[in-house]
Write an enzyme that holds these catalytic residues in place. Structure first.
Site, mmCIF file in Angstrom:
data_model
loop_
_atom_site.group_PDB
_atom_site.id
_atom_site.type_symbol
_atom_site.label_atom_id
_atom_site.label_comp_id
_atom_site.label_asym_id
_atom_site.label_seq_id
_atom_site.Cartn_x
_atom_site.Cartn_y
_atom_site.Cartn_z
ATOM 1 N N SER A 1 0.794 -1.230 0.000
ATOM 2 C CA SER A 1 0.000 0.000 0.000
ATOM 3 C C SER A 1 0.826 1.280 0.000
ATOM 4 O O SER A 1 0.261 2.370 -0.096
ATOM 5 C CB SER A 1 -0.970 0.011 1.198
ATOM 6 O OG SER A 1 -0.266 0.053 2.419
ATOM 7 N N LYS B 1 -6.654 3.895 8.635
ATOM 8 C CA LYS B 1 -5.758 4.876 8.016
ATOM 9 C C LYS B 1 -6.357 6.279 8.063
ATOM 10 O O LYS B 1 -5.634 7.262 8.256
ATOM 11 C CB LYS B 1 -5.460 4.463 6.575
ATOM 12 C CG LYS B 1 -4.615 3.203 6.470
ATOM 13 C CD LYS B 1 -4.450 2.744 5.032
ATOM 14 C CE LYS B 1 -3.592 1.482 4.962
ATOM 15 N NZ LYS B 1 -3.429 0.982 3.583
#
Length: 235
Positions: A128, A171
């Site tokens: 990611s 996140k």
């Protein structure tokens, strides 16, 4: 302080910890004012939730006579195999993007590159950080620092596609905790953002990218605009 039998109780920023104790959480931010060129704020999922993951890129000029093909960057920060592969893909995508934005530049051929993720004692892995690494290398090549309040997460493919990632809720919370109010996530994660409670999304400007060109326009609006001006018209 006691005066005439009454208590004068004043709570200030300096003495707040005397009443409520030390903060349970501290900010993940390493940079408060401005990011250096080559440094980008990424977002990561951990077993404890989300956290900010900085990617720092540095370049050293190659000695005269050693300039040639662009070598993959050296990576440090206890990165796993998947993350190391992401750095190689990010390097290729960044080189291609630079030829579109600044075709006369030979930056990647003339410099040795180094990529580091701070907190080297903590193992890191996963795909990611692909868009973050790509953007860090481009920021370095363009000598353009990014907005300190911009954070991003997304896997990058060899063709520049931005692929979905996990841990969007964690996140996003990490970004809020760090004071980052502009986020870039993969287009395929839009549904995950839409499902977040309003109190998490409030005050955030979330952009979605399906191709790295989308990231480029948000992170480097002026070079991206120049790219559109210089591009020949298509039928």
């Amino acid at each position: 302080k006691v005066e005439n039998g009454s208590v004068d109780l004043r709570v200030t920023e300096d003495n707040l910890s005397e009443f409520v104790g030390k903060p349970l959480f501290t900010s993940d931010r390493l940079y408060e004012q401005q990011l250096p060129a080559g440094t980008v704020t990424g977002l990561a999922w951990t077993a404890m939730g989300g956290s900010v993951l900085y990617v720092e890129a540095m370049a050293l000029p190659r000695p005269t006579g050693n300039k040639g093909s662009a070598a993959s960057p050296s990576v440090t920060g206890q990165l796993g195999n998947v993350m190391k592969e992401s750095s190689q893909i990010a390097h290729l995508v960044a080189r291609r993007a630079l030829t579109q934005v600044l075709p006369e530049s030979a930056f990647f051929e003339e410099h040795d590159l180094y990529v580091h993720c701070p907190e080297g004692a903590t193992p890191k892995d996963g795909p990611s950080a692909g868009v973050t690494m790509t953007t860090a290398l481009l920021s370095l090549a363009l000598e353009r620092p990014l907005d300190v309040n911009l954070a991003m997460s997304g896997e990058i493919s060899l063709n520049g596609k931005v692929l979905p990632v996990g841990g969007i809720k964690e996140k996003t919370i990490a970004a809020r905790r760090a004071g980052c109010n502009t986020l870039i996530f993969p287009q395929a994660n839009r549904k995950d953002v839409d499902e977040l409670p309003e109190y998490i999304r409030e005050g955030l400007q979330v952009h979605f990218a399906s191709d790295y060109s989308d990231v480029l326009r948000i992170a480097f609006p002026e070079p991206a605009q120049q790219e559109r001006v210089d591009s020949p018209p298509t039928a």
